[in-house]
Design an enzyme around this catalytic site. Structure first.
Site, short mmCIF file in Angstrom:
data_model
loop_
_atom_site.label_atom_id
_atom_site.label_comp_id
_atom_site.label_asym_id
_atom_site.label_seq_id
_atom_site.Cartn_x
_atom_site.Cartn_y
_atom_site.Cartn_z
N GLY A 191 37.56 45.74 32.79
CA GLY A 191 36.58 46.23 31.83
C GLY A 191 35.15 45.85 32.11
CG MET B 33 47.85 54.94 41.25
SD MET B 33 47.50 56.70 41.35
CE MET B 33 47.21 56.88 43.09
CB SER C 117 51.69 46.78 39.34
OG SER C 117 51.79 48.18 39.11
CE LYS D 244 46.90 52.83 45.09
NZ LYS D 244 47.46 51.65 44.40
#
EC number: 1.3.5.2
Length: 337
Positions: free
Chosen positions: A296, A112, A174, A65
Site C-alpha cells: 500500500g 497469478m 502467497s 518474475k
C-alpha cells in the site's frame, strides 16, 4: 507527468497485457537511453542485513518474475530489486484472467499462481543482464509439490540462486498456491526454517560468501501468530522478514467491481493491515532482525509511515501501477529527509 498521460491507455487494456507492455516499453526506453535522463534522487544509504543499499526503496517481487527486465528497472532509481517468485520447474500459473484492477480503491487483485519459466531460466537472465546492484531473489514451491515436500523445492531454488543473489526471500505467504500459507504454522515453519538455515550454512562455506535469508509473510495474521513467527525467526537466526504479501480480506473494497475475484489484494487497501503487521513484528522482534515493509505504498509519506512503524527498508509494486515510476523518486526523497 508523462505517466499520467499514458495511464488511461494502459488501463483500457487487460491488466496483465498492460503489465507486459509496460515492461517491454521500459526495456526499449532503457536501450534507447530514455530512462533515467533526469538526475537520480539523492538517496540516504542504509546498511541492512550487512548489505549496503544506496537507498531504502526497493522493487517488490512479482513485477519481474523471471529477472528479464533488470536493466530497465534499475534505471528507475531503486535502491534494490527483488525478482521472482521463481520455482524449481517452469509452470504456467493459474488460468487467465488472473489480474484485476480496482481503480476506485487503488487496489489490484491477482491470482497469478507463481507463473514463471523456472529457476534455471531466471539465473541465465540474471547473468546475462550484468546487473551489479543489490538483487534479492524470491523463491517458492511448484504448485504440484505437496507441503510435506515443500522444503525440497525451496532448497533446490536456494542452491541455484545463491551465487547470484545478495539476499534470498522465502515466500510462504502467497494466497494463490493452494495450502502454501499453511507453511506459516508453527511446526511446518520450524521444520522449513531449520532446513533452509542448514543449507544456507553449507552454501556459505561452499561459496565463501554469506547470503542473507528473508521470510515473506502474510498480512492476514493475528498478534499471536505474528508473535509465534517472530520467535521462530529469532530462534533460527533468519536475517530479515518482509511484511507483507497480499491480503485475502475484502473489507476495504466491498461492493467495488472485481472485489469478489479470488486472489490476493494489494495496493492502498492493504496499507493499514501491512503497517499493523510491521508494527507488531517490530514490538516482538525488538530489533533482533530487520523488517522490509511492503503493502500500500502510494506516496512518500506512505513509505515514511512504514519506516516509522519499524521497517528498515520498503518495497513498491502496486503503487507503481497507479502512480508511475515517479513514485520511486518521491519515496527516495521523502526517506532522505
Amino acid at each position: 507527468m508523462l505517466y499520467s498521460l499514458i495511464r488511461p491507455a494502459l488501463f483500457s487494456l487487460d491488466a496483465e497485457d498492460a503489465h507486459g507492455l509496460t515492461l517491454t516499453g521500459l526495456d526499449v526506453a532503457q536501450r534507447l537511453g530514455l530512462v533515467g535522463l533526469q538526475p537520480r534522487a539523492t538517496g540516504k544509504p542504509v546498511q541492512v542485513m550487512g548489505i549496503d543499499f544506496p537507498n531504502a526503496v526497493g522493487l517488490a517481487a512479482g513485477l519481474d518474475k523471471d529477472g528479464a527486465h533488470l536493466k530497465g528497472l534499475a534505471a528507475l532509481g531503486f535502491g534494490f530489486l527483488e525478482i521472482g517468485t521463481v520455482t524449481p520447474r517452469p509452470q504456467p500459473g493459474n488460468p487467465k484472467p488472473r489480474l484485476f484492477r480496482l481503480p476506485a480503491a487503488e487496489g489490484i487483485i491477482n491470482r497469478m499462481g507463481f507463473n514463471n519459466l523456472g529457476v534455471d531460466n531466471l539465473v541465465r537472465n540474471v547473468v546475462a543482464s550484468g546487473y551489479t546492484g543489490v538483487l534479492g531473489i524470491n523463491i517458492g514451491k511448484n504448485k504440484d509439490t505437496p507441503n510435506e515436500r515443500a522444503a525440497d523445492d525451496y532448497l533446490a531454488c536456494l542452491d541455484k540462486v545463491y551465487a547470484h543473489a545478495r539476499y534470498v526471500t522465502v515466500n510462504i505467504s502467497s494466497p494463490n498456491t493452494q495450502n502454501l500459507r499453511e507453511l506459516q504454522q508453527d511446526e511446518a515453519l520450524d521444520a522449513l526454517l531449520s532446513a533452509i538455515k542448514l543449507r544456507q550454512s553449507e552454501l556459505a562455506q561452499q561459496h565463501g560468501r554469506y547470503v542473507p535469508i528473508a521470510l515473506k509473510i502474510a498480512p492476514d495474521l493475528d498478534e499471536a501468530q505474528i508473535a509465534a513467527i517472530a520467535a521462530l525467526l529469532m530462534r533460527h537466526g533468519i536475517d530479515a522478514v518482509i511484511a507483507t504479501n497480499t491480503t485475502i480480506a475484502r473489507d476495504a473494497v466491498a461492493g467495488l467491481p472485481n472485489a469478489n475475484e479470488s486472489g490476493g489484494l494489494s495496493g492502498a487497501p492493504v496499507r493499514e493491515a501491512s503497517t499493523r503487521v510491521v508494527r507488531t513484528l517490530a514490538q516482538h522482534l525488538g530489533g533482533a532482525l530487520p523488517i522490509i515493509g511492503v503493502g500500500g505504498i502510494l506516496s512518500g509519506d506512505d513509505a515514511r509511515a512504514k519506516i516509522a512503524a519499524g521497517a528498515s527498508l520498503v518495497q513498491l509494486y502496486s503503487g507503481l501501477i497507479y502512480r508511475g515510476p515517479g513514485l520511486v523518486r518521491e519515496c527516495v526523497e521523502r526517506l532522505a529527509q
